[in-house]
Design a protein around this motif. Structure first.
Motif, PDB file in Angstrom:
ATOM      1  N   VAL A  77       6.274  11.260 -20.142  1.00 32.84           N
ATOM      2  CA  VAL A  77       5.253  11.721 -20.886  1.00 32.84           C
ATOM      3  C   VAL A  77       6.991  12.938 -20.723  1.00 32.84           C
ATOM      4  O   VAL A  77       7.961  13.322 -20.861  1.00 32.84           O
ATOM      5  CB  VAL A  77       4.933  12.124 -19.862  1.00 32.84           C
ATOM      6  CG1 VAL A  77       3.662  11.316 -19.919  1.00 32.84           C
ATOM      7  CG2 VAL A  77       5.651  13.194 -18.018  1.00 32.84           C
ATOM      8  N   THR A  78       6.454  13.721 -21.621  1.00 32.90           N
ATOM      9  CA  THR A  78       7.037  14.817 -22.039  1.00 32.90           C
ATOM     10  C   THR A  78       6.557  16.598 -21.900  1.00 32.90           C
ATOM     11  O   THR A  78       5.407  16.283 -21.005  1.00 32.90           O
ATOM     12  CB  THR A  78       7.245  15.584 -23.425  1.00 32.90           C
ATOM     13  OG1 THR A  78       6.422  16.050 -24.554  1.00 32.90           O
ATOM     14  CG2 THR A  78       7.519  14.266 -24.260  1.00 32.90           C
ATOM     15  N   ASN A  79       7.550  17.022 -22.010  1.00 34.13           N
ATOM     16  CA  ASN A  79       6.723  18.470 -21.193  1.00 34.13           C
ATOM     17  C   ASN A  79       7.432  19.700 -22.457  1.00 34.13           C
ATOM     18  O   ASN A  79       6.596  20.519 -22.709  1.00 34.13           O
ATOM     19  CB  ASN A  79       7.770  19.445 -20.292  1.00 34.13           C
ATOM     20  CG  ASN A  79       9.344  19.835 -21.033  1.00 34.13           C
ATOM     21  OD1 ASN A  79       9.649  18.725 -21.884  1.00 34.13           O
ATOM     22  ND2 ASN A  79       9.952  20.173 -20.005  1.00 34.13           N
ATOM     23  N   GLN A  80       6.811  19.028 -23.655  1.00 30.75           N
ATOM     24  CA  GLN A  80       6.186  19.396 -24.539  1.00 30.75           C
ATOM     25  C   GLN A  80       4.782  18.856 -25.262  1.00 30.75           C
ATOM     26  O   GLN A  80       4.797  20.141 -26.652  1.00 30.75           O
ATOM     27  CB  GLN A  80       7.158  19.404 -25.875  1.00 30.75           C
ATOM     28  CG  GLN A  80       7.098  20.210 -27.626  1.00 30.75           C
ATOM     29  CD  GLN A  80       8.086  19.320 -28.748  1.00 30.75           C
ATOM     30  OE1 GLN A  80       7.616  17.978 -28.874  1.00 30.75           O
ATOM     31  NE2 GLN A  80       8.721  19.994 -29.383  1.00 30.75           N
ATOM     32  N   ASP A  81       4.137  18.448 -24.237  1.00 33.40           N
ATOM     33  CA  ASP A  81       2.935  18.119 -25.171  1.00 33.40           C
ATOM     34  C   ASP A  81       1.784  19.566 -24.458  1.00 33.40           C
ATOM     35  O   ASP A  81       2.360  20.258 -23.556  1.00 33.40           O
ATOM     36  CB  ASP A  81       2.795  17.368 -24.143  1.00 33.40           C
ATOM     37  CG  ASP A  81       2.872  15.930 -25.160  1.00 33.40           C
ATOM     38  OD1 ASP A  81       2.700  15.571 -26.104  1.00 33.40           O
ATOM     39  OD2 ASP A  81       3.907  14.955 -25.100  1.00 33.40           O
ATOM     40  N   HIS A  82       0.845  19.924 -25.436  1.00 34.65           N
ATOM     41  CA  HIS A  82      -0.380  20.156 -24.442  1.00 34.65           C
ATOM     42  C   HIS A  82      -0.981  19.596 -23.458  1.00 34.65           C
ATOM     43  O   HIS A  82      -0.818  17.760 -23.452  1.00 34.65           O
ATOM     44  CB  HIS A  82      -1.394  20.002 -25.966  1.00 34.65           C
ATOM     45  CG  HIS A  82      -3.269  20.642 -25.709  1.00 34.65           C
ATOM     46  ND1 HIS A  82      -3.633  19.726 -25.520  1.00 34.65           N
ATOM     47  CD2 HIS A  82      -3.201  21.640 -26.354  1.00 34.65           C
ATOM     48  CE1 HIS A  82      -4.843  20.262 -24.560  1.00 34.65           C
ATOM     49  NE2 HIS A  82      -4.789  21.650 -25.707  1.00 34.65           N
TER      50      HIS A  82
END
Length: 400
Positions: A113-118
């Motif tokens: 997962v990313t920490n850029q996502d909504h």
């Protein structure tokens, strides 16, 4: 060149007296609705608000229009008709998909997962850790917000990763991520991909087949339609995941991940989004697939002066790329104080904008921005005019 008079003529909001003089810059929270969608919704509630697919004309017409929405959206995005599903929202659709993967994966498997996502495309996936799934975080650059594709290689270094979840573009960073490149890397490592297209799709419906991803999610109410979440799930993955709907619907791909009954009228009205794209294509003398390019070119032209203005001010921090061609026109800035009061101040100048965290708490924290303070978000789409951007810049000059 985009014929803006024609475009704005397709949106009743621009002829609404109560909205006259107001410049709308919170499109990332939900766009204006185009007339074909409104007309279809009106018709359904007036003529076809019965149980669809029944043995009588009103039911048959309603069911046919629901089928039409699915097939025409599929055609626009280059996928099979039964690969398009509807749900109440993208957040809800993602949650259902996560439950399917909860059954599909085994302890010791990994996801990225990313920490850029909504939060919609990260929170539900992160909860899989409760069942022994390893969650690996693909982290953004803490200064620019950039999501580096090369950094993904380190997270795919073994054969444990089964799924990579990432956004087409972030709802606060705005940078357009190379979906096809990222998907190819994930597939080479034996992983599926889930792409959150909510912040990208309003700027041109994507060719999902060309992108190559296994899941593509977006929201109709941000793409000129009704409040529905739309998800594309390709057959290879969709047929393999456990059914999340009634057991007797398990053999129908577009029903497998819709536990509850769909909103018949809103599903039917989604065909109006394609009506609009096709009407615009015919007016401009291009194919429907080329409309996205017209939209993007117009947005880039309007966006660069705004980015230049914000980038030159020492009192704000512009998030994401300063080159309009690299991003969507979802422009967030961190201020020296809370953002919400500044959004309120802009309203005094008839500018509609938002201030807050926009469910992007993780990206803001990664960028060193307090979610409580939030960011001022200025988002527009292809129906925005040059005059409205000038109105925004003038208002910002007064309130910043």
């Amino acid at each position: 060149m985009l014929d803006l008079d024609f475009v704005r003529g397709q949106f009743p909001a621009f002829a609404e007296p109560s909205l006259e003089g107001w410049a709308f810059f919170e499109n990332a929270g939900g766009s204006y609705t185009c007339k074909p969608v409104i007309d279809r919704l009106f018709r359904f509630y007036h003529e076809r608000k019965v149980q669809p697919y029944g043995p009588y004309p009103a039911a048959q017409a309603g069911g046919a229009e629901m089928d039409e929405a699915r097939s025409r959206l599929a055609g626009l995005m280059g996928v099979a008709t039964d690969e398009v599903s509807f749900g109440p929202s993208t957040s809800q659709n993602t949650y259902v998909l996560a439950q399917a993967f909860r059954q599909f994966l085994s302890p010791g498997d990994a996801i990225v997962v990313t920490n850029q996502d909504h939060e919609a495309n990260t929170g539900a996936w992160r909860r899989l850790a409760e069942d022994g799934i390893e969650v690996r975080e693909w982290r953004i650059d803490p200064v620019t917000g950039h999501l580096d594709p090369d950094a993904l290689a380190q997270l795919l270094k073994d054969e444990k990763v089964r799924l990579v979840c990432f956004p087409h573009c972030s709802n606060v960073v705005g940078e357009i991520n190379p979906v096809a490149e990222i998907t190819a890397a994930a597939h080479a490592a034996g992983a599926f991909t889930c792409v959150d297209g909510v912040s990208y799709a309003p700027h041109g419906f994507p060719d999902v087949d060309a992108l190559g991803c296994d899941i593509y999610l977006f929201s109709a109410y941000k793409t000129y339609g009704p409040h529905q979440g739309i998800m594309v799930i390709r057959h290879e993955l969709g047929d393999a995941l456990p059914n999340q709907a009634h057991f007797f619907n398990g053999d129908v791909l577009y029903k497998r991940f819709t536990p509850a009954g769909p909103d018949h009228a809103q599903v039917a009205a989604c065909a109006g989004m394609v009506d609009y794209v096709e009407a615009l294509a015919a007016h401009q003398g291009v194919t429907p697939g080329e409309v996205a390019g017209l939209m993007h070119a117009h947005e880039v032209q309007l966006m660069q002066p705004l980015l230049d203005f914000l980038g030159a001010r020492n009192s704000v921090r512009l998030i994401g790329p300063r080159e309009a061609v690299r991003r969507a026109p979802t422009v967030a800035v961190a201020l020296q104080g809370p953002a919400a009061p500044v959004a309120e101040a802009l309203a005094a100048h008839k500018v509609m904008a938002g201030g807050g965290d926009f469910y992007a708490v993780r990206p803001l924290e990664a960028l060193g921005i307090s979610p409580a303070q939030g960011v001022l978000r200025l988002s527009f789409v292809h129906y925005t005019s040059e005059a409205e951007v000038a109105q925004l810049i003038e208002a910002l000059d007064r309130v910043l």
